[in-house]
Design an enzyme around this catalytic site. Structure first.
Site: not given
Ligand code: ADP
Ligand code: F6P
Length: 324
Positions: A175, A129, A107, A15, A133, A131, A76
């Site tokens: 989230r 982020t 993360d 995000g 978090d 969040d 993503r």
């Molecule tokens: P955030 O970085 O905010 O936690 P996401 O969990 O959506 O957001 O992760 C963002 C991107 O990071 C994912 O779409 C993916 O491309 C990559 N990613 C997430 N988890 C993994 C993983 N276990 N191994 C490799 N890449 C990952």
């Molecule tokens: O991680 C940031 C965030 O805005 C969260 O607060 C929310 O749950 C999520 O992303 C929403 O994601 P999307 O933009 O895919 O609807």
């Protein structure tokens, strides 16, 4: 001795968050000052796999420090969670001469950075982020702006809620985490806050509190509900029928992710961007930048991902007391 980094790639992932542009700007300019080349990788890991890679010069990041969103776009990318995707990503980095990558995200994005590091590409994560978090840091890029945006919106809902003597349930993002809800709960003087980390699904206690406040002459009842609990519309219907108090639900949604970053987000994001470049220049890899106890710090990504943090029970408890 490890080969000195020549070319730094930077991407935003997951995000978006206000302040990401300030971090990108800082990465580009600090890297240039240190004599490095910089390449922008568009649309996170998705853009890496599609080779959407551009050269970045100092003036490519002019006039962006005050802008929300991310000029590099974000995405993503499921493919990058696979071994083949990660290997392809590392090969594409090598093909473009990128020997260090700065990943701005949460993360999930750091797990991707961890995988790239294990495949020989030096990586540094910057927490981005709204969040808040991410366990290893007290600050994440975008939280301050998002929580101020949500606070201002809740003030507005409160005005109309008071005029109509209603109960208002306002759902904020986060989230699975309740940091935005907790901060708004305190900053907006909410009568109740519902946080995923603390919620006991006792709707009767909400109903009792609304009725008690009505008896005391309160003209509004603000419930800040975290996205991780959700269901604000159906909750509003149940509360209205149980209390007889007109109840409305407002879901703030993506407006919380936009807008010009606050001063705090600009300054912290800029500092973290420069700090990440300095780490790469020192030959560091598989690190994530954090802010703790008044200092900018860095941790091994594996350790950072294993850390836990919890919402403050004290702040949660005082929130209801303060809205007496
Ligand atoms: P955030 O970085 O905010 O936690 P996401 O969990 O959506 O957001 O992760 C963002 C991107 O990071 C994912 O779409 C993916 O491309 C990559 N990613 C997430 N988890 C993994 C993983 N276990 N191994 C490799 N890449 C990952
Ligand atoms: O991680 C940031 C965030 O805005 C969260 O607060 C929310 O749950 C999520 O992303 C929403 O994601 P999307 O933009 O895919 O609807």
């Amino acid at each position: 001795m490890a080969k000195e980094i020549q070319t730094i790639g930077v991407l935003t992932s997951g995000g978006d968050a206000p302040g990401m542009n300030a971090a990108i700007r800082a990465v580009v300019r600090q890297a240039i000052v240190k004599g490095k080349n910089v390449k922008g990788i568009k649309r996170g890991y998705a853009g890496l796999l599609q080779e959407e890679i551009i050269d970045m010069r100092a003036n490519d990041v002019s006039d962006i420090i005050q802008r929300g969103g991310t000029i590099l776009q974000t995405a993503r990318c499921k493919e990058f969670t696979t071994e083949e995707g990660q290997q392809m990503g590392a090969e594409i980095c090598r093909k473009h001469g990128i020997d260090g990558v700065i990943v701005i995200g949460g993360d999930g994005s750091f797990k991707g950075a961890q995988k790239l590091a294990s495949l020989g590409i030096n990586t540094i994560g910057i927490p981005g982020t709204i969040d808040l978090d991410i366990a290893c840091t007290e600050y994440t890029i975008g939280f301050d702006t998002a929580v101020n945006t949500a606070m201002e919106a809740i003030d507005k809902v409160r005005d109309t809620s008071t005029s109509h003597e209603r109960c208002s349930i306002i759902e904020v993002m986060g989230r699975g985490a309740g940091y935005i809800a907790l901060w708004c709960g305190i900053a907006n003087g909410a009568e109740d806050i519902l946080l995923p980390e603390k919620y006991n699904y006792d709707e009767q206690s909400l109903v009792n509190n609304i009725i008690a406040n009505k008896k005391k002459g309160k003209k509004h009842h603000i419930i800040v509900n975290a996205e991780g609990i959700g269901h604000s519309a159906s909750m509003a219907k149940r509360i209205e029928s149980a209390t007889g108090v007109e109840t409305r639900a407002t879901i703030l949604g993506h407006m919380q992710r936009g807008g010009s970053p606050t001063c705090k987000d600009r300054v912290y994001a800029s500092t973290m961007g420069a700090y990440a470049v300095d780490l790469l220049c020192k030959g560091k890899s598989n690190r994530v930048v954090g802010y703790r106890d008044g200092e900018y710090v860095d941790f091994d990504i594996d350790e950072a991902l294993a850390m836990q943090k919890d919402i403050s029970s004290y702040q949660f408890e005082i929130c209801r007391n303060l809205s007496l």
